[in-house]
Design an enzyme around this catalytic site. Structure first.
Site, short mmCIF file in Angstrom:
data_model
loop_
_atom_site.label_atom_id
_atom_site.label_comp_id
_atom_site.label_asym_id
_atom_site.label_seq_id
_atom_site.Cartn_x
_atom_site.Cartn_y
_atom_site.Cartn_z
N THR A 145 0.82 -1.21 0.00
CA THR A 145 0.00 0.00 0.00
C THR A 145 0.85 1.26 0.00
O THR A 145 2.00 1.25 0.47
CB THR A 145 -0.91 0.00 1.25
OG1 THR A 145 -1.57 1.25 1.34
CG2 THR A 145 -0.09 -0.19 2.54
N ASP A 146 0.27 2.37 -0.46
CA ASP A 146 0.97 3.66 -0.42
C ASP A 146 1.10 4.20 1.00
O ASP A 146 1.88 5.12 1.25
CB ASP A 146 0.28 4.69 -1.33
CG ASP A 146 -1.16 4.99 -0.95
OD1 ASP A 146 -1.69 4.39 0.01
OD2 ASP A 146 -1.79 5.85 -1.62
N GLU A 147 0.33 3.62 1.95
CA GLU A 147 0.34 4.17 3.31
C GLU A 147 1.69 4.01 4.00
O GLU A 147 1.97 4.68 4.99
CB GLU A 147 -0.77 3.53 4.17
CG GLU A 147 -2.13 3.79 3.58
CD GLU A 147 -3.28 3.55 4.55
OE1 GLU A 147 -3.04 3.44 5.75
OE2 GLU A 147 -4.42 3.49 4.07
N TYR B 232 -1.61 -0.31 11.15
CA TYR B 232 -1.78 -0.98 9.85
C TYR B 232 -0.60 -0.70 8.93
O TYR B 232 0.05 -1.63 8.43
CB TYR B 232 -3.08 -0.51 9.17
CG TYR B 232 -3.14 -0.85 7.69
CD1 TYR B 232 -3.22 -2.18 7.27
CD2 TYR B 232 -3.08 0.14 6.72
CE1 TYR B 232 -3.24 -2.51 5.91
CE2 TYR B 232 -3.11 -0.18 5.36
CZ TYR B 232 -3.18 -1.50 4.97
OH TYR B 232 -3.19 -1.83 3.63
N LYS C 208 2.35 -3.17 7.41
CA LYS C 208 2.59 -3.37 5.98
C LYS C 208 4.04 -2.99 5.64
O LYS C 208 4.70 -3.67 4.86
CB LYS C 208 1.62 -2.54 5.13
CG LYS C 208 0.18 -3.01 5.16
CD LYS C 208 -0.04 -4.40 4.58
CE LYS C 208 0.17 -4.46 3.08
NZ LYS C 208 -0.21 -5.79 2.52
P1 NAD Z 1 -9.54 -7.28 2.55
O1 NAD Z 1 -9.51 -6.98 4.01
O2 NAD Z 1 -10.76 -7.00 1.75
O3 NAD Z 1 -9.19 -8.82 2.31
C1 NAD Z 1 -8.16 -9.48 2.99
C2 NAD Z 1 -8.31 -10.98 2.76
O4 NAD Z 1 -7.26 -11.65 3.45
C3 NAD Z 1 -9.63 -11.56 3.31
O5 NAD Z 1 -10.19 -12.45 2.37
C4 NAD Z 1 -9.20 -12.28 4.58
O6 NAD Z 1 -10.04 -13.38 4.90
C5 NAD Z 1 -7.80 -12.73 4.21
N1 NAD Z 1 -6.95 -12.93 5.39
C6 NAD Z 1 -6.79 -12.08 6.44
N2 NAD Z 1 -5.93 -12.63 7.35
C7 NAD Z 1 -5.54 -13.82 6.84
C8 NAD Z 1 -4.68 -14.85 7.31
N3 NAD Z 1 -4.03 -14.73 8.47
N4 NAD Z 1 -4.49 -15.93 6.52
C9 NAD Z 1 -5.13 -16.06 5.33
N5 NAD Z 1 -5.99 -15.14 4.86
C10 NAD Z 1 -6.20 -14.02 5.60
O7 NAD Z 1 -8.26 -6.51 1.95
P2 NAD Z 1 -8.11 -5.73 0.57
O8 NAD Z 1 -8.61 -4.36 0.72
O9 NAD Z 1 -8.60 -6.58 -0.53
O10 NAD Z 1 -6.53 -5.65 0.49
C11 NAD Z 1 -5.76 -6.71 -0.10
C12 NAD Z 1 -4.29 -6.33 -0.07
O11 NAD Z 1 -4.08 -5.14 -0.81
C13 NAD Z 1 -3.75 -6.06 1.33
O12 NAD Z 1 -2.44 -6.56 1.40
C14 NAD Z 1 -3.76 -4.54 1.45
O13 NAD Z 1 -2.77 -4.11 2.33
C15 NAD Z 1 -3.44 -4.15 0.01
N6 NAD Z 1 -3.97 -2.84 -0.42
C16 NAD Z 1 -5.28 -2.50 -0.24
C17 NAD Z 1 -5.77 -1.28 -0.71
C18 NAD Z 1 -7.21 -0.88 -0.57
O14 NAD Z 1 -7.55 0.26 -0.89
N7 NAD Z 1 -8.10 -1.76 -0.13
C19 NAD Z 1 -4.88 -0.40 -1.35
C20 NAD Z 1 -3.56 -0.76 -1.50
C21 NAD Z 1 -3.10 -1.99 -1.05
O1 TDX Z 2 -16.32 6.35 8.40
C1 TDX Z 2 -15.32 6.84 7.85
N1 TDX Z 2 -15.22 8.19 7.77
C2 TDX Z 2 -14.14 8.82 7.20
O2 TDX Z 2 -14.10 10.06 7.14
C3 TDX Z 2 -14.26 6.02 7.30
C4 TDX Z 2 -14.31 4.53 7.38
C5 TDX Z 2 -13.17 6.67 6.72
N2 TDX Z 2 -13.12 8.03 6.69
C6 TDX Z 2 -11.94 8.68 6.05
C7 TDX Z 2 -10.60 8.18 6.51
C8 TDX Z 2 -9.73 8.33 5.28
O3 TDX Z 2 -9.23 9.66 5.21
O4 TDX Z 2 -11.99 8.37 4.66
C9 TDX Z 2 -10.69 8.12 4.12
C10 TDX Z 2 -10.67 6.71 3.56
O5 TDX Z 2 -10.76 5.82 4.65
P1 TDX Z 2 -10.69 4.21 4.45
O6 TDX Z 2 -11.70 3.83 3.43
O7 TDX Z 2 -10.74 3.60 5.80
O8 TDX Z 2 -9.27 4.02 3.75
P2 TDX Z 2 -7.78 4.48 4.21
O9 TDX Z 2 -7.67 4.67 5.66
O10 TDX Z 2 -7.38 5.61 3.32
O11 TDX Z 2 -6.96 3.13 3.81
C11 TDX Z 2 -7.27 2.45 2.58
O12 TDX Z 2 -6.34 2.72 1.58
C12 TDX Z 2 -5.08 2.11 1.63
C13 TDX Z 2 -7.39 0.93 2.79
O13 TDX Z 2 -8.28 0.67 3.83
C14 TDX Z 2 -6.06 0.28 3.02
O14 TDX Z 2 -6.19 -1.13 3.10
C15 TDX Z 2 -5.15 0.63 1.88
O15 TDX Z 2 -3.88 0.11 2.11
#
Ligand code: NAD
Ligand code: TDX
Length: 350
Positions: free
Chosen positions: A131-133, A156, A160
């Site tokens: 992730t970019d975080e 988090y 990562k």
């Molecule tokens: P998500 O939370 O939707 O899904 C995570 C999956 O991993 C789930 O299916 C969960 O059951 C599984 N999991 C969790 N712990 C586990 C374990 N110990 N063993 C096996 N499986 C396990 O997550 P996502 O949003 O799809 O993110 C997927 C990946 O992409 C992550 O590595 C996250 O850091 C990265 N990422 C997410 C975003 C975003 O915006 N969602 C952005 C950039 C990177």
């Molecule tokens: O109820 C809310 N109100 C609110 O203002 C929630 C859930 C979030 N927010 C804000 C927090 C953030 O500034 O909105 C923005 C987006 O929040 P999230 O959807 O929780 O995402 P963020 O914290 O930016 O992280 C996401 O992007 C990077 C994903 O959850 C991560 O898994 C990914 O790595």
């Protein structure tokens, strides 16, 4: 020809990635290893679960014995590592769950791959999805590049960042053939409604408050999830071993502007009078350590591998809303049971 261990395939991004690889590469064998936490849902994969090149295994990436067994049984040539604890707010409440899955789980996968491949790395790939975080928080100017120093600020992002460091440590120490990508915020179908966009879609449908942390001025760079999966496909096949690629949408929105756009589109689609959903916007206490701005410079990926986002945001968000409106049962199923308890703990006391 690859035999791939894909972790976290029942989650949001993992399910799109599984669908893309299973459909596009019928000669590849894809084994989806997922623990099915609250975020994992096999309903996300019903359209491809019957295909002959797809297998599901329920299990935990921290279970080294299981990983060893799976490597032997399926003779994996590649790992696509997507499994993680992924929600910042949950990491504030329960940091150890993030250390366990993200750090110990990633390290266990690296070790299992190292043992099984035993130095025979020709044609092998260990792809770590990040992730970019990990880069921290930007001010009003500037972008994260692949050379930006790590500065994670939430449990988090720190977990990562640790996992990224372990992946690079295995590359430098044992020559493990790794690839990494760091992506900005994703949105699209199958996004769990604890995250901002699906939470607001769910609450607009149900006429519930739309919780905005602080002043809503935090900025995120949003990318349609299928574009992320396409980028991973390109990097998996054409990216260089040992390299990191940033993936981003060139699409920055403040949270408040984004939620207002959601309200506008949903009023139109639901046949509600203009301005109805905006009245649901409710400012709540800010997230602890809330990062101000993320923005990705994805020039390397564009110049070296030719990838660019395919969808404009207004179109992507319209497609996403339509999907949620057409899949109310999916939304109802994932927001029953434990979700209610999470929601109450996260929002009711604010
Ligand atoms: P998500 O939370 O939707 O899904 C995570 C999956 O991993 C789930 O299916 C969960 O059951 C599984 N999991 C969790 N712990 C586990 C374990 N110990 N063993 C096996 N499986 C396990 O997550 P996502 O949003 O799809 O993110 C997927 C990946 O992409 C992550 O590595 C996250 O850091 C990265 N990422 C997410 C975003 C975003 O915006 N969602 C952005 C950039 C990177
Ligand atoms: O109820 C809310 N109100 C609110 O203002 C929630 C859930 C979030 N927010 C804000 C927090 C953030 O500034 O909105 C923005 C987006 O929040 P999230 O959807 O929780 O995402 P963020 O914290 O930016 O992280 C996401 O992007 C990077 C994903 O959850 C991560 O898994 C990914 O790595």
């Amino acid at each position: 020809m690859h035999s791939i261990l894909l972790t976290g395939g029942a989650g949001f991004i993992g399910s799109h990635l599984t669908r893309l690889f299973v459909n596009k590469y019928p000669n590849y064998k894809i084994v989806n290893l997922d623990k099915l936490t609250y975020a994992g849902n096999l309903e996300n994969l019903t359209d491809i679960e019957h295909l002959p090149n797809y297998t599901f295994v329920k299990g935990d990436i921290t279970d080294l014995e299981l990983l060893r067994k799976l490597f032997k049984e399926h003779q994996f040539t590649a790992v696509l590592h997507c499994a993680a604890e992924s929600h910042v707010d949950r990491s504030i409440t329960d940091p150890l769950a993030f250390v366990t899955t993200n750090v110990l789980g990633t390290s266990s996968l690296l070790l299992a791959a190292k043992e099984y491949w035993a130095g025979k790395y020709e044609g092998k790939i260990f792809y770590h999805i990040s992730t970019d975080e990990v880069y921290g928080s930007l001010g009003e100017e500037g972008f994260f590049t692949e050379d930006t120093a790590y500065d994670p600020r939430s449990p988090y992002s720190a977990s990562k960042a640790s996992s990224d460091h372990m992946v690079r440590a295995f590359y430098h120490t044992y020559q493990m053939p790794v690839k990494l990508s760091n992506c900005s915020n994703n949105y699209g179908p199958y996004h769990f409604p604890e995250k901002l966009i699906p939470l607001c879609i769910h609450n607009i449908i149900n006429n519930k408050p739309l919780p905005i942390y602080g002043k809503g001025e935090n900025v995120r760079d949003w990318l349609f999830v299928e574009d992320h999966a396409r980028a991973i496909d390109v990097i998996f096949h054409k990216g260089k071993i040992g390299e990191t690629y940033n993936i981003g949408g060139h699409n920055e929105w403040t949270n408040i502007a984004l939620v207002k756009e959601l309200c506008r589109q949903m009023d139109e689609k639901l046949g509600r009078e203009e301005g109805t959903s905006e009245k649901l916007i409710t400012y709540v206490k800010d997230r602890a350590g809330h990062d101000l701005r993320y923005a990705i410079d994805a020039t390397k990926l564009k110049d070296e591998l030719g990838w660019m986002p395919s969808l404009q945001f207004e179109e992507g968000i319209s497609k996403t809303i339509d999907w949620y409106l057409q899949n109310k049962k999916w939304l109802d199923d994932v927001t029953s049971g434990n979700y209610q308890k999470y929601y109450e703990a996260q929002y009711e006391k604010r």
